[in-house]
Design a protein around this motif. Structure first.
Motif, short mmCIF file in Angstrom:
data_model
loop_
_atom_site.label_atom_id
_atom_site.label_comp_id
_atom_site.label_asym_id
_atom_site.label_seq_id
_atom_site.Cartn_x
_atom_site.Cartn_y
_atom_site.Cartn_z
N LEU A 203 3.10 5.58 -10.28
CA LEU A 203 2.05 6.03 -9.38
C LEU A 203 2.08 7.56 -9.32
O LEU A 203 3.10 8.14 -8.97
CB LEU A 203 2.25 5.44 -7.98
N LEU A 205 0.07 11.18 -8.05
CA LEU A 205 -0.89 11.79 -7.12
C LEU A 205 -1.69 12.85 -7.87
O LEU A 205 -1.17 13.92 -8.21
CB LEU A 205 -0.16 12.41 -5.93
N VAL A 214 -4.15 8.48 -5.39
CA VAL A 214 -3.09 7.71 -6.04
C VAL A 214 -3.66 7.04 -7.28
O VAL A 214 -4.60 6.24 -7.19
CB VAL A 214 -2.51 6.66 -5.08
N THR A 246 6.67 -0.49 -3.31
CA THR A 246 6.19 -0.47 -1.92
C THR A 246 4.76 0.05 -1.83
O THR A 246 3.98 -0.42 -0.99
CB THR A 246 7.13 0.39 -1.06
N HIS A 247 4.39 1.00 -2.69
CA HIS A 247 3.08 1.65 -2.61
C HIS A 247 2.13 1.15 -3.69
O HIS A 247 1.10 1.78 -3.94
CB HIS A 247 3.26 3.17 -2.75
N ARG A 248 2.43 0.02 -4.32
CA ARG A 248 1.59 -0.48 -5.42
C ARG A 248 0.14 -0.70 -5.00
O ARG A 248 -0.80 -0.45 -5.77
CB ARG A 248 2.19 -1.78 -5.97
N ASN A 249 -0.08 -1.14 -3.79
CA ASN A 249 -1.44 -1.43 -3.32
C ASN A 249 -2.20 -0.18 -2.87
O ASN A 249 -3.35 -0.27 -2.42
CB ASN A 249 -1.41 -2.43 -2.17
N ALA A 250 -1.55 1.00 -2.97
CA ALA A 250 -2.21 2.24 -2.53
C ALA A 250 -3.02 2.90 -3.63
O ALA A 250 -3.56 3.99 -3.43
CB ALA A 250 -1.16 3.21 -2.00
N VAL A 251 -3.14 2.24 -4.79
CA VAL A 251 -3.88 2.83 -5.91
C VAL A 251 -5.33 3.05 -5.48
O VAL A 251 -6.01 2.16 -4.95
CB VAL A 251 -3.82 1.92 -7.15
N GLU A 253 -6.32 5.22 -3.20
CA GLU A 253 -6.39 5.82 -1.87
C GLU A 253 -6.25 7.35 -1.95
O GLU A 253 -5.60 7.88 -2.85
CB GLU A 253 -5.29 5.26 -0.96
N VAL A 255 -4.75 10.66 -0.25
CA VAL A 255 -3.63 10.99 0.60
C VAL A 255 -3.55 12.52 0.75
O VAL A 255 -4.05 13.26 -0.11
CB VAL A 255 -2.30 10.44 0.08
#
Length: 261
Positions: A203, A205, A214, A246-251, A253, A255
């Motif tokens: 991931l 940024l 992300v 933990t942050h896989r579903n934040a693609v 988004e 930030v």
């Protein structure tokens, strides 16, 4: 005339008897002298053996180390029979670091691998060494009754270069270089995740206006250690998220990233 002949005969017999007696006495004396001579030789031999035995006993009381160095342990006790090593002598000019590696890494470490290590007493100063031996037999666990004990394989590391500041018997934290990749980028192992096709990815940024988005970027893993993995597919300066799972579903988004002053 007859009487004179008889007296002569008796005298001859007496002379023969006297001669035999003298010979017998000489033989007896000779045997006595020979016995005395043999006794003296036996006594001298016994004395020599006793002296040699005493010399051996005296020499056996001396313990000599095969090298000069510093006594780091004394196992013998005065007045008690010797059992095991009497003393342990360390050579301060040839220091060896004893470490352990896990089962996976034991197959990667080879004799001659470069090592860097630090010690608590010398702070961030790095020392160098090389791997001397890698055991194929795991050492016994410190607590045999403990559950889920992971096998640890002993590794001996010879310290090369400067040894100033090192303490015999101290502890150290070592890093063994099993492979080298020039100019590669590395990310923490927990930064790796998978894309929708099950391929390795991280991931990242990406800057957008004044914020960051992300993105899931596919990468190709390379050399892997306990903490890092080299990858291709990234550029120097990319911001990579740790704990990607933990942050896989934040693609996708947006930030906000605060830069530390």
């Amino acid at each position: 005339m007859a009487q004179a002949f008889e007296a002569k005969k008796e005298a001859a017999v007496a002379l023969e008897v006297a001669r035999l007696a003298v010979n017998q006495q000489l033989t007896t004396n000779a045997e006595a002298v020979d016995h005395a001579w043999r006794s003296m030789q036996a006594a001298q031999s016994a004395t020599g053996q006793s002296v040699s035995r005493l010399q051996v006993d005296v020499a056996a009381r001396e313990a000599r180390a095969p090298l000069s160095g510093i006594v780091v342990a004394v196992g013998a006790e005065e007045g008690k029979a010797a059992a095991g090593p009497l003393v342990t002598v360390a050579d301060p000019e040839r220091l060896v670091l004893r470490a352990t590696v896990n089962k996976v890494d034991s197959g990667k470490v080879s004799v001659g691998d470069e090592v860097t290590f630090t010690t608590p007493t010398t702070g961030g100063r790095e020392y160098r060494g090389r791997v001397l031996t890698v055991s194929t037999v795991a050492e016994p666990p410190a607590d045999p009754t403990a559950r889920d004990t992971k096998p640890a394989f002993p590794v001996e590391i010879e310290v090369t270069g400067d040894v100033e500041g090192l303490r015999i018997g101290g502890t150290a934290k070592a890093r063994i270089t099993t492979d080298k990749v020039e100019g590669a980028l590395a990310v923490p192992r927990d930064a790796l995740t998978e894309d929708d096709k099950g391929q390795p990815a991280v991931l990242v940024l990406r800057p957008r206006d004044k914020e960051h988005v992300v993105e899931l970027v596919p990468v190709t893993p390379g050399v892997t250690t306990d903490f890092e993995v080299t990858v291709t597919g990234l550029q120097a300066g990319d911001l990579v998220l740790n704990q990607a799972a933990t942050h896989r579903n934040a693609v996708g988004e947006v930030v906000h990233v605060e830069e530390k002053q």
